[in-house]
Design an enzyme around this catalytic site. Structure first.
Site, PDB file in Angstrom:
ATOM      1  N   GLU A  16     -14.053  -1.538   6.389  1.00 11.82           N
ATOM      2  CA  GLU A  16     -13.357  -2.816   6.413  1.00 11.82           C
ATOM      3  C   GLU A  16     -14.426  -3.900   6.506  1.00 11.82           C
ATOM      4  O   GLU A  16     -15.434  -3.739   7.206  1.00 11.82           O
ATOM      5  CB  GLU A  16     -12.393  -2.904   7.590  1.00 11.82           C
ATOM      6  N   HIS A 161      -4.717  -0.744   7.032  1.00 10.75           N
ATOM      7  CA  HIS A 161      -5.992  -1.395   6.683  1.00 10.75           C
ATOM      8  C   HIS A 161      -6.993  -1.308   7.829  1.00 10.75           C
ATOM      9  O   HIS A 161      -7.766  -2.233   8.059  1.00 10.75           O
ATOM     10  CB  HIS A 161      -5.777  -2.851   6.255  1.00 10.75           C
TER      11      HIS A 161
END
Length: 491
Positions: A16, A161
């Site tokens: 990420e 995510h």
């Protein structure tokens, strides 16, 4: 025995990052997550995840938080990349790397991070990109190839995510897709025609707590967990073991996962139907420089010609399967991809050349700026020099087309690739239309129609182009092909 040969596990990983919000700004790692998977049984062996503190906390913008939920406060007390680099290197180096859209995003971010601390990056034994693989093998029956869409299709819950969650979801999606393809290969006339509808029942996204003990690491935010087992494939169906050595290339089994590495390792330069993957941000969010944001992974890594330093361009070979090689063009050791605004269309859609299926290879010719010519000429120089070493006798064709008269000033050809799902062909390039005032709007095509496309790219029209550079050698011709990933047509 070489350590790389001993490392038989597949490492599924995900990063990420921040989202660049100004021209020239790079990505910064915020989180790294990985699991080691036994290739014979597809069971999880170990897992690791850590938040990472970026050197500039201001890079954690509102868009970045919206993408992955990682705030400045969360990473302010996390270890720096230098603190966890040894651990990440040990996890990745010498193993087969796997993940969703890793070839275009995650791998590049890992290399950038190691370059940022002055260290050589880890190298994979092989690479499996499930975005490319599933685009080719599973098609768009789920709607698109985003991980969130595929997970919803199979009732696996919502994508978070977050690195470790996304990695485990990726593995589960692959298992489900592989099972569907396996069943369809058994009764292709019945199951492959869509006569059996998928269930829309949704399940929770709860992750079972891994059994086993947690090892102490240097950082309190780093977790390493050995796994005894994870969930098997659906019911009693067992996946065929992943054979990384033997490959049947003559009569490929549609469920033979031993072909994955060979099929996907060349993906950076294939007609790859790139989808914006790592974010559910609106398609038309704009950076301050007017470049559309594609969330965590899309087009922010594309450079304008003026941002390219010729001194840092180089060409290098990378290995395909069975000893074959291909040339790639790099800028600061990252795959070079370019963005050019308001290129004037000189000639509209050309259908002169055909592919192996008899469909036209679509392309347009646009005027080239002086800065773009300089970059492409330098790329030509490096690629042609390396190409000469390959021993091919093909004729090298310059990427910039020049003629003497003023009206025939330098031009380049932008290719619009297509991908197929069965007998259906679709454009791999994302195409948008932009009014004088307003955001670009995605054009949705119902069918492959070169005439319809030609009506959009009329001579004199201006387009913004995001494109990659593919070095090709085909039918005694070689050179650099500019593959359009995204085109924005101006009114």
């Amino acid at each position: 025995m070489d350590k790389m040969e001993e490392r038989s596990e597949i490492v599924f990983f995900d990063v990420e990052t921040t989202i660049p919000f100004r021209a020239g700004q790079g990505f910064a790692l915020l989180e790294f997550g990985a699991i080691l998977v036994c290739p014979q049984k597809l069971v999880e062996l170990e897992s690791y995840s850590t938040l990472i503190k970026p050197s500039d906390l201001s890079a954690v913008s509102a868009n970045s938080v919206k993408c992955n939920g990682i705030t400045r406060d969360a990473v302010s007390v996390a270890p720096t990349f230098l603190d966890v680099a040894d651990q990440i290197y040990d996890i990745l180096h010498g193993r087969v790397w796997a993940g969703h859209n890793i070839l275009r995003f995650d791998c590049a971010r890992i290399r950038e991070a190691f370059a940022g601390i002055g260290r050589s990056p880890p190298e994979p034994k092989g690479t499996i990109d499930s975005l490319v693989l599933l685009t080719q093998k599973f098609g768009r029956r789920a709607g698109n190839m985003k991980m969130a869409t595929l997970a919803t299709y199979f009732g696996l819950g919502q994508q978070t995510h977050r690195s470790l969650d996304d990695v485990r979801m990726n593995l589960e999606v692959l298992k489900y897709c592989a099972t569907v393809l396996f069943l369809e290969s058994s009764l292709p006339d019945i199951l492959a025609n869509g006569s059996v509808s998928p269930s829309t029942r949704s399940r929770s996204n709860g992750k079972a707590s891994p059994e086993g003990r947690t090892f102490n690491t240097n950082s309190p935010s780093s977790i390493l967990v050995p796994m005894s087992h994870t969930s098997p494939l659906i019911g009693n169906i067992q996946a065929e073991p992943l054979n990384l050595v033997e490959r049947n290339l003559t009569n490929p089994d549609p469920f033979n996962m031993s072909l994955l590495i060979d099929q996907v390792i060349a993906a950076p330069l294939q007609q790859d139907a790139t989808m914006a993957e790592k974010s559910d941000l609106p398609d038309h969010k704009m950076f301050s420089n007017g470049i559309p944001s594609e969330g965590c992974s899309g087009y922010a890594g594309f450079l304008e010609p003026d941002e390219v330093s010729l001194a840092f361009i180089k060409a290098s070979f990378y290995q395909l399967y069975r000893g074959t090689q291909k040339i790639q063009l790099l800028h600061k050791d990252i795959l070079l991809q370019l963005f050019c605004s308001k290129l004037r269309v000189r000639f509209g859609i050309s259908t002169k050349f055909l592919d192996s299926a008899g469909r036209p290879r679509l392309n347009i010719v646009v005027d080239s700026s002086l800065s773009l010519c300089k970059v492409l000429d330098d790329c030509d120089h490096h690629a042609q020099r390396l190409f000469a070493e390959s021993g091919s006798n093909s004729e090298w064709r310059p990427v910039v087309m020049r003629k003497n008269s003023f009206l025939n000033s330098p031009t380049v050809r932008l290719h619009i690739p297509t991908v197929t799902n069965g007998d259906i062909a679709i454009y791999a390039t994302e195409i948008y239309h932009k009014e004088a005032a307003g955001n670009p709007q995605r054009i949705v095509f119902s069918k492959f129609d070169a005439t319809e496309l030609d009506s959009l790219f009329t001579p004199g029209t201006f387009v913004d182009a995001f494109f990659s550079l593919d070095v090709y050698d085909y039918q005694q011709s070689a050179g650099i092909r500019l593959v359009a990933k995204k085109l924005i047509i101006h009114s």
